[in-house]
Motif scaffolding. Structure first.
Motif, short mmCIF file in Angstrom:
data_model
loop_
_atom_site.label_atom_id
_atom_site.label_comp_id
_atom_site.label_asym_id
_atom_site.label_seq_id
_atom_site.Cartn_x
_atom_site.Cartn_y
_atom_site.Cartn_z
N THR A 93 0.86 -1.29 -0.08
CA THR A 93 0.02 -0.05 -0.02
C THR A 93 1.02 1.40 -0.04
O THR A 93 1.95 1.17 0.60
CB THR A 93 -0.91 -0.17 1.04
OG1 THR A 93 -1.80 1.27 1.15
CG2 THR A 93 -0.12 0.18 2.51
N GLU A 114 -3.11 2.69 -7.00
CA GLU A 114 -3.98 1.67 -7.17
C GLU A 114 -3.73 1.22 -8.51
O GLU A 114 -3.76 2.14 -9.48
CB GLU A 114 -5.31 1.96 -7.06
CG GLU A 114 -5.81 2.39 -5.66
CD GLU A 114 -7.20 2.83 -5.61
OE1 GLU A 114 -7.91 2.88 -6.48
OE2 GLU A 114 -7.55 3.72 -4.46
N GLY A 162 -0.17 -3.04 -7.16
CA GLY A 162 -0.87 -2.19 -6.48
C GLY A 162 -0.69 -1.35 -5.41
O GLY A 162 -1.22 -0.85 -4.96
#
Length: 162
Positions: A93, A114, A162
């Motif tokens: 993340t 993302e 991601g």
């Protein structure tokens, strides 16, 4: 047995694609921010759980078109973290906050990584990310909705991690 899981190095083609995307993201980000004094801050969590953070101060001008970086090492580290976040195989993340010098108080915008690109962060999440801790000397910032960063044509089908 190592204390942390070993990171698997992305292949060269993935890194090259992420390098190109990083340049595209930064160009789109600089265009969206416009001229002025800006601080970019990235926070990322690696797949082994390590938390990473880097900030870089820069100045953008339009006439003539120019970018001045206060500390080239800080900017290089920030760009490298962004590259690995966009590539996605070693980062779980990541988020980026841009703070623009303004009166009466600085403006802040937030994006999350993302699908290999920066997407506007929920304004409440961005506000949480930049709210100074009670008693800290950090400057309070006005949090505004982040602009959507325009992808260059021909990159719509790219999708990494991601």
């Amino acid at each position: 047995m190592p204390a942390r899981p070993e990171l698997i190095r992305p292949d060269d083609a993935s890194i090259r694609a992420a390098e190109d995307r990083t340049l595209d993201v930064l160009a789109s980000l600089f265009h969206a921010l416009g001229p002025g004094q800006h601080t970019l801050s990235i926070a990322a969590v690696r797949t082994d759980g390590a938390a990473l953070f880097q900030s870089a101060d820069l100045s953008l001008s339009a006439h003539p078109v120019r970018m001045a970086v206060l500390d080239p090492d800080d900017y290089s580290t920030l760009s490298m973290l962004l590259l690995f976040a966009l590539e996605g195989s070693t980062i779980t993340t990541a988020g980026l906050i841009a703070t623009t010098a303004a009166e009466p108080r600085p403006r802040a915008y937030g994006w999350t990584v993302e699908l290999g690109w920066l997407h506007p962060m929920d304004t409440a999440a961005a506000r949480d990310a930049v709210t100074p801790a009670p008693g800290s000397s950090a400057v309070d910032r006005e949090v505004l909705p982040a602009p959507t960063l325009i992808k260059p044509s021909g990159t719509e089908g790219e999708n990494s991690g991601g």
